[in-house]
Design a protein around this motif. Structure first.
Motif, short mmCIF file in Angstrom:
data_model
loop_
_atom_site.label_atom_id
_atom_site.label_comp_id
_atom_site.label_asym_id
_atom_site.label_seq_id
_atom_site.Cartn_x
_atom_site.Cartn_y
_atom_site.Cartn_z
N PRO A 20 -0.11 10.13 -7.99
CA PRO A 20 0.01 11.58 -7.85
C PRO A 20 -0.78 12.06 -6.64
CG PRO A 20 -1.44 11.00 -9.68
CD PRO A 20 -0.86 9.73 -9.19
N SER A 21 -0.27 13.13 -6.00
CA SER A 21 -1.00 13.69 -4.87
C SER A 21 -2.14 14.56 -5.40
CB SER A 21 -0.04 14.53 -4.02
OG SER A 21 0.32 15.68 -4.74
N SER A 22 -3.04 14.91 -4.52
CA SER A 22 -4.17 15.75 -4.94
C SER A 22 -3.66 17.11 -5.43
CB SER A 22 -5.15 15.94 -3.78
OG SER A 22 -4.47 16.46 -2.67
N ASP A 23 -2.56 17.58 -4.83
CA ASP A 23 -1.99 18.88 -5.26
C ASP A 23 -1.49 18.80 -6.71
OD1 ASP A 23 -2.54 20.25 -3.05
OD2 ASP A 23 -0.47 20.44 -2.32
N THR A 24 -0.74 17.73 -7.01
CA THR A 24 -0.18 17.65 -8.36
C THR A 24 -1.29 17.48 -9.39
OG1 THR A 24 0.22 15.31 -8.05
CG2 THR A 24 2.08 16.74 -7.68
N GLY A 79 0.83 -1.23 0.00
CA GLY A 79 0.00 0.00 0.00
C GLY A 79 0.85 1.25 0.00
N SER A 80 1.91 1.23 0.82
CA SER A 80 2.80 2.39 0.89
C SER A 80 3.49 2.64 -0.45
CB SER A 80 3.82 2.16 2.00
OG SER A 80 4.77 3.17 1.98
N ALA A 81 3.93 1.53 -1.09
CA ALA A 81 4.62 1.67 -2.39
C ALA A 81 3.67 2.23 -3.44
CB ALA A 81 5.16 0.32 -2.82
N ILE A 82 2.42 1.75 -3.44
CA ILE A 82 1.45 2.25 -4.43
C ILE A 82 1.16 3.73 -4.19
CG2 ILE A 82 -0.97 2.08 -5.16
CD1 ILE A 82 -0.76 -0.96 -4.63
N THR A 83 0.96 4.08 -2.91
CA THR A 83 0.67 5.49 -2.59
C THR A 83 1.80 6.40 -3.03
OG1 THR A 83 -0.52 4.69 -0.66
CG2 THR A 83 -0.01 7.04 -0.71
#
Lengths: 192, 211
Positions: free
Chosen positions: A27-31, A19-23
């Motif tokens: 892209p973040s919500s900002d990008t 899960g951490s690797a996928i996250t």
């Protein structure tokens, strides 16, 4: 520790790691929210943005350039970009164009006094010039970037990305020029 | 030692000053002491000596690389800059190259150079402190300098205005500040912020030679 507990613990740790690797790769919500809607075009190709149209008609370079505010001489190189732009339903401006070179370096216009673009009314294309002072070493392959509005760099909005067609031959030729470029005066070039 | 102090307190003062009041007074005294001696910041601050390069030496003040050459005083610079009556120009000649990938313009550009000359003028009025930005002119063509563009070298004349009634400085210390590219906490936009002094160059001030 019982084998089933060990297996459960391993599964939980593996799931967390995956899960951490996928996250990390999403892209973040900002990008996502700040990514521009790029509208690509080449020299003499019209690009349509939500609030207007734009076409780059000529690209020139030299060490010296002259405009209404006087003559400028560069220790590097000036690039004069002549373009036509018009608003769709409202006046259109080319307020903060940028030049992005092959190394991803971002240049602003050389001097506000040298550019001639002002507001272009809907259906009345304006021809005008924008001027950049640039480093010649990575100029080949540069693009002109024009945000639809203001100082946003196109964040979350339309961004015209125009391949200026600059080659290393152009650059070396411009470096050897001894004449002075004249900034294109703003003019109305007729109905669209 | 704390136990002994507590025993003494309960024996001699415990009935006069209740323990809760004593604790409040003690905390107040500690805070008063910290405030008197400069607060927490002075305890954590470390004295840092800025580099003092010689004129002509390269200074890395990211996003710029700067070389300070010479300092002059004059009433005019070239044909386009002329001091008003009662005003003197203090001029520092520098070479700058933007070594970052983004241009540096606007207020950020103005925040990178300061000198310690007295009686400087800001917008034509006496400045209240030494925080006065110069106006930068291009040496090659005498035009006002625009933004510092990546990889584009520029020889500049940094010009400050000084009251002519002040003594002509024999030397000035030029402080060169670096900047940080970050998001604004006010409007979320990215720009160069936080000018931080990187080096101080001391330059003798001489009359500007006639062109």
């Amino acid at each position: 520790m019982a084998p089933t507990r060990l297996m459960t613990a391993s599964l939980i740790v593996s799931a967390l790691a995956i899960g951490s690797a996928i996250t990390a790769h999403l892209p973040s919500s900002d990008t996502v929210s700040e990514a521009p809607f790029e509208r690509h075009a080449a020299l003499n190709e019209q690009v349509t943005m939500r609030n207007g149209q734009l076409v780059v008609t000529q690209v020139e370079g030299a060490r010296s350039i002259a405009g209404d505010s006087g003559s400028f001489t560069s220790q590097a190189l000036f690039v004069l970009i002549t373009l036509r732009h018009a608003g769709s339903t409202q006046p259109h401006s080319v307020l903060t164009p940028y030049l992005l070179d092959a190394d991803g370096r971002r240049f602003s216009t050389a001097s506000t006094a040298l550019g001639t673009c002002t507001l272009a009314q809907p259906n009345l294309p304006q021809e005008c010039g924008v001027v950049f002072e640039v480093a010649p070493d990575t100029l080949a392959g540069a693009t002109l970037q024009v945000p639809a509005e203001g100082f946003t760099e196109g964040a979350g909005d339309d961004l015209a990305v125009i391949d200026l067609g600059i080659t290393s031959d152009h650059v070396s030729g411009w470096q050897q020029r001894t004449d002075t470029l004249k900034v294109t005066p703003a003019s109305i070039v007729g109905e669209k | 030692m704390v136990v002994r102090a507590w025993q003494l307190y309960t024996k001699h003062l415990g009935t006069i000053v209740p323990p809760r009041t004593a604790i409040v007074l003690l905390v107040a005294l500690v805070l008063l002491g910290i405030t008197t001696f400069g607060g927490w910041r002075s305890a954590t601050a470390t004295a840092t000596e800025l580099p003092t390069p010689s004129p002509g030496e390269s200074i890395d003040a990211a996003p710029l690389r700067v070389v300070a050459h010479k300092a002059f005083y004059a009433n005019e610079l070239g044909t386009s800059v002329r001091a008003q009556p009662g005003v003197r120009l203090v001029i520092v000649k520098v070479s700058v190259t933007n070594i970052s990938t983004r241009f540096v313009g606007g207020y950020a550009k103005e925040s990178m150079f300061r000198i310690d000359a007295p009686n400087l003028l800001k917008y034509g009025q006496p400045a209240r402190d030494a925080n006065v930005a110069p106006v930068a002119y291009r040496v090659l063509d005498g035009q006002p300098a625009g933004a510092y563009q990546p990889g584009v070298p520029a020889d500049l004349a940094l010009v400050w205005e000084q009251q002519a009634s002040a003594a002509i400085p024999t030397q000035v210390s030029l402080t060169v500040a670096g900047l940080t590219w970050r998001r604004s906490s006010l409007d979320g936009s990215y720009d160069w912020f936080d000018p931080t002094a990187s080096a101080v160059v001391t330059l003798p001030v001489v009359p500007l030679p006639k062109a």
